[in-house]
Motif scaffolding. Sequence first.
Motif, mmCIF file in Angstrom:
data_model
loop_
_atom_site.group_PDB
_atom_site.id
_atom_site.type_symbol
_atom_site.label_atom_id
_atom_site.label_comp_id
_atom_site.label_asym_id
_atom_site.label_seq_id
_atom_site.Cartn_x
_atom_site.Cartn_y
_atom_site.Cartn_z
ATOM 1 N N LEU A 66 -56.823 120.486 63.441
ATOM 2 C CA LEU A 66 -55.863 120.310 64.218
ATOM 3 C C LEU A 66 -56.170 120.224 65.723
ATOM 4 C CD1 LEU A 66 -53.386 122.856 62.424
ATOM 5 C CD2 LEU A 66 -53.278 120.390 62.166
ATOM 6 N N ARG A 67 -55.083 119.850 66.565
ATOM 7 C CA ARG A 67 -55.241 119.783 68.137
ATOM 8 C C ARG A 67 -54.058 120.279 68.552
ATOM 9 N NH1 ARG A 67 -58.386 114.957 70.242
ATOM 10 N NH2 ARG A 67 -60.035 116.404 69.558
ATOM 11 N N LEU A 121 -56.688 131.287 71.463
ATOM 12 C CA LEU A 121 -56.360 129.816 71.655
ATOM 13 C C LEU A 121 -55.390 129.901 72.939
ATOM 14 C CD1 LEU A 121 -55.405 128.944 68.179
ATOM 15 C CD2 LEU A 121 -57.499 128.505 69.376
ATOM 16 N N PHE A 122 -54.896 130.591 73.314
ATOM 17 C CA PHE A 122 -53.798 130.618 74.541
ATOM 18 C C PHE A 122 -53.926 131.786 75.468
ATOM 19 C CE2 PHE A 122 -51.573 128.546 70.912
ATOM 20 C CZ PHE A 122 -51.547 127.384 71.474
ATOM 21 N N ASP A 123 -53.552 131.541 76.870
ATOM 22 C CA ASP A 123 -53.480 132.464 77.798
ATOM 23 C C ASP A 123 -52.310 132.038 78.530
ATOM 24 O OD1 ASP A 123 -54.021 134.790 79.380
ATOM 25 O OD2 ASP A 123 -55.998 134.298 80.001
ATOM 26 N N GLN A 124 -52.180 132.950 79.627
ATOM 27 C CA GLN A 124 -50.819 132.689 80.675
ATOM 28 C C GLN A 124 -51.815 132.880 82.165
ATOM 29 O OE1 GLN A 124 -48.390 135.552 78.970
ATOM 30 N NE2 GLN A 124 -46.749 134.120 79.249
ATOM 31 N N VAL A 172 -51.534 128.667 78.894
ATOM 32 C CA VAL A 172 -52.887 127.941 79.492
ATOM 33 C C VAL A 172 -53.718 127.743 77.991
ATOM 34 C CG1 VAL A 172 -55.155 128.512 80.509
ATOM 35 C CG2 VAL A 172 -53.275 129.163 81.615
ATOM 36 N N LEU A 173 -53.837 126.625 77.787
ATOM 37 C CA LEU A 173 -54.562 126.470 76.564
ATOM 38 C C LEU A 173 -56.204 126.440 76.684
ATOM 39 C CD1 LEU A 173 -54.138 125.036 74.037
ATOM 40 C CD2 LEU A 173 -54.634 122.804 74.734
ATOM 41 N N LEU A 174 -56.695 127.448 75.970
ATOM 42 C CA LEU A 174 -57.890 127.925 76.036
ATOM 43 C C LEU A 174 -59.015 126.963 75.279
ATOM 44 C CD1 LEU A 174 -57.673 131.716 75.678
ATOM 45 C CD2 LEU A 174 -58.088 130.418 77.958
ATOM 46 N N ARG A 175 -58.408 126.538 74.184
ATOM 47 C CA ARG A 175 -59.158 125.613 73.230
ATOM 48 C C ARG A 175 -58.095 124.623 72.508
ATOM 49 N NH1 ARG A 175 -63.149 127.977 69.409
ATOM 50 N NH2 ARG A 175 -64.261 126.180 69.154
ATOM 51 N N ALA A 176 -58.503 123.322 72.830
ATOM 52 C CA ALA A 176 -57.482 122.206 72.274
ATOM 53 C C ALA A 176 -57.802 122.059 70.670
ATOM 54 C CB ALA A 176 -57.546 121.102 72.815
#
Length: 114
Positions: free
Chosen positions: A27-28, A49-52, A59-63
Amino acid sequence: MVSPDRDLAGEASGPDGPEASPDPGPLRLHADTGVCAGAGQCVRAAPDLFDQDDDGLVVLLRADVPERDRERALTAADWCPSGAVSVHEASCPPRQDTIPRAVPTTAPIRKAPR
């Protein structure tokens, strides 16, 4: 007439219902900061996977989603109240017409006449 080894949609069916599809592919993730409402549900579901950012926007940490994080990525997209987070198969980029967009709020709201 429906064949006993097919369901009504014509898909192969086993004794326990539709046959399981092959292993799902990688998945992406996609995150649209223009749609993000800053609720933080994505971070709650998948903090690796996410931050703010400082404004609370995603904020996407890893696609690319590792297999071990698959369910959490799907949960993050499901929990996102604005639809800013989406998940798709890595082999297929997201269709631009399916990415939710914010509705402009620049038009004045008119009160109904009495």
